[in-house]
Scaffold this active site. Structure first.
Site, PDB file in Angstrom:
ATOM      1  N   ILE B  14       0.834  -1.221   0.000  1.00  0.00           N
ATOM      2  CA  ILE B  14       0.000   0.000   0.000  1.00  0.00           C
ATOM      3  C   ILE B  14       0.862   1.261   0.000  1.00  0.00           C
ATOM      4  O   ILE B  14       0.492   2.281  -0.611  1.00  0.00           O
ATOM      5  CB  ILE B  14      -1.010  -0.004   1.183  1.00  0.00           C
ATOM      6  CG1 ILE B  14      -2.082   1.079   0.985  1.00  0.00           C
ATOM      7  CG2 ILE B  14      -0.329   0.187   2.524  1.00  0.00           C
ATOM      8  CD1 ILE B  14      -2.988   0.834  -0.194  1.00  0.00           C
ATOM      9  N   SER B  36      11.895   0.767   7.044  1.00  0.00           N
ATOM     10  CA  SER B  36      11.536  -0.557   6.545  1.00  0.00           C
ATOM     11  C   SER B  36      12.447  -1.594   7.183  1.00  0.00           C
ATOM     12  O   SER B  36      13.669  -1.504   7.057  1.00  0.00           O
ATOM     13  CB  SER B  36      11.690  -0.587   5.016  1.00  0.00           C
ATOM     14  OG  SER B  36      11.669  -1.924   4.550  1.00  0.00           O
ATOM     15  N   ARG B  38      12.815  -4.390   6.153  1.00  0.00           N
ATOM     16  CA  ARG B  38      13.454  -5.103   5.045  1.00  0.00           C
ATOM     17  C   ARG B  38      14.419  -4.199   4.264  1.00  0.00           C
ATOM     18  O   ARG B  38      14.976  -4.607   3.249  1.00  0.00           O
ATOM     19  CB  ARG B  38      12.379  -5.649   4.094  1.00  0.00           C
ATOM     20  CG  ARG B  38      11.528  -6.733   4.704  1.00  0.00           C
ATOM     21  CD  ARG B  38      10.426  -7.168   3.745  1.00  0.00           C
ATOM     22  NE  ARG B  38       9.440  -6.105   3.508  1.00  0.00           N
ATOM     23  CZ  ARG B  38       8.480  -6.158   2.587  1.00  0.00           C
ATOM     24  NH1 ARG B  38       8.397  -7.210   1.772  1.00  0.00           N
ATOM     25  NH2 ARG B  38       7.613  -5.182   2.456  1.00  0.00           N
ATOM     26  N   LYS B  91      -5.539   1.930   7.225  1.00  0.00           N
ATOM     27  CA  LYS B  91      -6.641   1.101   7.708  1.00  0.00           C
ATOM     28  C   LYS B  91      -6.285  -0.371   7.512  1.00  0.00           C
ATOM     29  O   LYS B  91      -5.512  -0.653   6.617  1.00  0.00           O
ATOM     30  CB  LYS B  91      -7.949   1.445   6.998  1.00  0.00           C
ATOM     31  CG  LYS B  91      -7.874   1.295   5.486  1.00  0.00           C
ATOM     32  CD  LYS B  91      -8.752   0.309   4.769  1.00  0.00           C
ATOM     33  CE  LYS B  91      -8.897  -1.067   5.237  1.00  0.00           C
ATOM     34  NZ  LYS B  91      -8.965  -2.073   4.111  1.00  0.00           N
ATOM     35  N   ASP B 169     -11.716  -7.816   6.010  1.00  0.00           N
ATOM     36  CA  ASP B 169     -10.660  -6.855   5.646  1.00  0.00           C
ATOM     37  C   ASP B 169     -11.117  -5.964   4.487  1.00  0.00           C
ATOM     38  O   ASP B 169     -11.100  -4.735   4.609  1.00  0.00           O
ATOM     39  CB  ASP B 169      -9.349  -7.589   5.321  1.00  0.00           C
ATOM     40  CG  ASP B 169      -8.245  -6.627   4.944  1.00  0.00           C
ATOM     41  OD1 ASP B 169      -7.699  -5.978   5.852  1.00  0.00           O
ATOM     42  OD2 ASP B 169      -7.948  -6.496   3.731  1.00  0.00           O
TER      43      ASP B 169
END
Lengths: 312, 312
Positions: B14, B36, B38, B91, B169
């Site tokens: 997202i 991050s 990662r 969200k 979701d």
């Protein structure tokens, strides 16, 4: 000072066992009427079939205690607020969290006193435990809440129906003590809900909690509804200073390092009505939804498992 | 006016699809850093492994957008508030309602701006529908939210794990539109949740809502995750004056009595960042938990049914 006139709405088991006799002896309140769809009353006070009839016939009654099953409470509280009443509300408040939050907002809008009661919180042992935890911190806490559904809800099918909460109906009492005594916020980290294969609410629930505390206290709860050896309503705590606390018998007894320190006979409902009198005097609402939210979170986050069918 | 420096925390799908390109074009914000675990970044901005490293190295960055999976958000938002940052939050907000309420209270305590985004709300078609419903009332409303989990979450096992919400979701997007456009409060009356026998979150959910309105509008929603014919993200409404409204394609298109009235290309995230700029200017938080609470209530109140196993 004159006693305040109050009406009790919903004349079921909890009203008959607690609210009505406690009001009878209260220095602050005077029973003015009952509302019962089944026409049940108390002593010689007027009985109405609906709240609307009460509000029309006896406008001088400014207070109501709502003791109906949770399903209709949201509508009843809104109606009472619309009629200008201050409201005392039995637990659990409403079947959903949205309804609870709506009542909080509506009570504020109407400027009336709303009091969500959690009876298990009103014990000297609970207050003492809270003070000790505030001082000494929490290293670990374990809740065991085990009882027999056959003994406490004999034949009551609704406890197994969607929205009946199952073993979380007693378990919410433990949550009301837990959220009162903890010196920091707690959250559901994971949960396991066991449903009888033929029922819609859980018979056994295990919850692991988390906190934002750096020392990562171990916090968990287990609720079970098939305990036939007698009630186990216990919260065992080790403080960060090593003190061993045990709240037993639903929060009425506190032992500290194995020694009974507080053991009062339960007078939870007397304390609830004292508290209501104080809130009315201050014109202040008390609406704590945290026990309901923790139960809701356990359902939202929980792993489900089907177990043996339940038959009465 | 100089653009405000913002860091994006959590560089997943997202963030890459929406937040980073939208910030790149924003007249209000300037990307200053990425966080991050990662080590993923964007253009040439500095990348940090943890929020703490960002806060230490670049104290001039006063704003963060948190786009991690929900599980860590509560801790990340608290940490950001502790570091004195204003926070925009993807969200769904948090895995539990208690965590959400805690963030609301903590943001107020810290006096920082907290903005819980619900991207589906930011469409002109949704705003127009809201205006019409305010004027004409609601006779009935039906939500159909159907998509393919295989297309939208290919191989993502976490969506089936406890706390993954399952089909709720995407369903929470529908709830975010629903709670925005309705002219009166709505509550879960009953729900049916279908769980694949080998999974822990529902693949199909039916919800019946109630309101306190005397004319008893019919309100319901159905979410399904096995729709392979394409997305059906529709809210069909009949007003009390008989007008037929249809919000389609996730709230981007509005038809009125069969005629397309509003059809804007989605610019939901542009609108979110415009809104954030406004909130920052006013120093005002916006934390609406109502979509999350409706989903929580459906789990709390819902009947469960086991259905066919799900395999990718």
């Amino acid at each position: 000072m004159a006693k305040k006139k109050i009406a009790v709405i919903g004349i079921g088991k909890i009203a008959q066992d607690q609210h009505l006799p406690v009001i009878d002896k209260s220095p602050d309140f005077e029973l003015a009427a009952c509302v019962s769809t089944r026409g049940l009353g108390h002593r010689d006070v007027p009985v109405f079939k609906t709240p609307a009839e009460l509000y029309k016939a006896m406008p001088e009654v400014k207070l109501v205690a709502i003791c109906t099953p949770p399903g209709v409470r949201h509508a009843y509280v809104r109606q009472a607020l619309d009629a200008g009443k201050d409201v005392l509300l039995e637990k659990p408040p409403t079947p959903t969290i949205t309804e609870f939050e709506d009542l909080v907002a509506y009570g504020e809008k109407k400027g009336k006193v709303l009091f969500q009661t959690w009876h298990s919180r009103y014990n000297a042992a609970v207050d003492t435990a809270k003070l000790i935890l505030k001082d000494e911190g929490v290293a670990s806490l374990r809740i065991d809440w085990r009882e027999s559904v056959r003994k406490w809800h004999p034949g009551q099918e609704w406890v197994w129906e969607p929205g009946g909460f199952g073993v979380c109906d007693p378990g919410i009492n433990a949550m009301s003590i837990f959220t009162k005594i903890m010196p920091f916020p707690v959250f559901v980290d994971s949960a396991k809900l066991k449903f009888p294969a033929n029922r819609q609410t859980p018979v056994d629930v295990e919850i692991v909690f988390k906190s934002g505390e750096k020392h990562q206290p171990k916090l968990s709860a287990g609720f079970n509804w098939l305990e036939e050896s007698g009630e186990i309503w216990t919260i065992a705590i080790e403080t960060r200073k090593g003190t061993q606390l045990k709240l037993e018998r639903g929060g009425t007894v506190l032992t500290v390092n194995g020694k009974e320190t507080v053991a009062n006979p339960s007078s939870e409902y007397e304390a609830i009505y004292e508290r209501f009198a104080k809130l009315l005097k201050k014109g202040k609402s008390e609406m704590d939804g945290s026990p309901l939210r923790l139960i809701g979170d356990a359902f939202l986050l929980g792993a489900r498992e089907n177990v043996d069918e339940f038959h009465w």
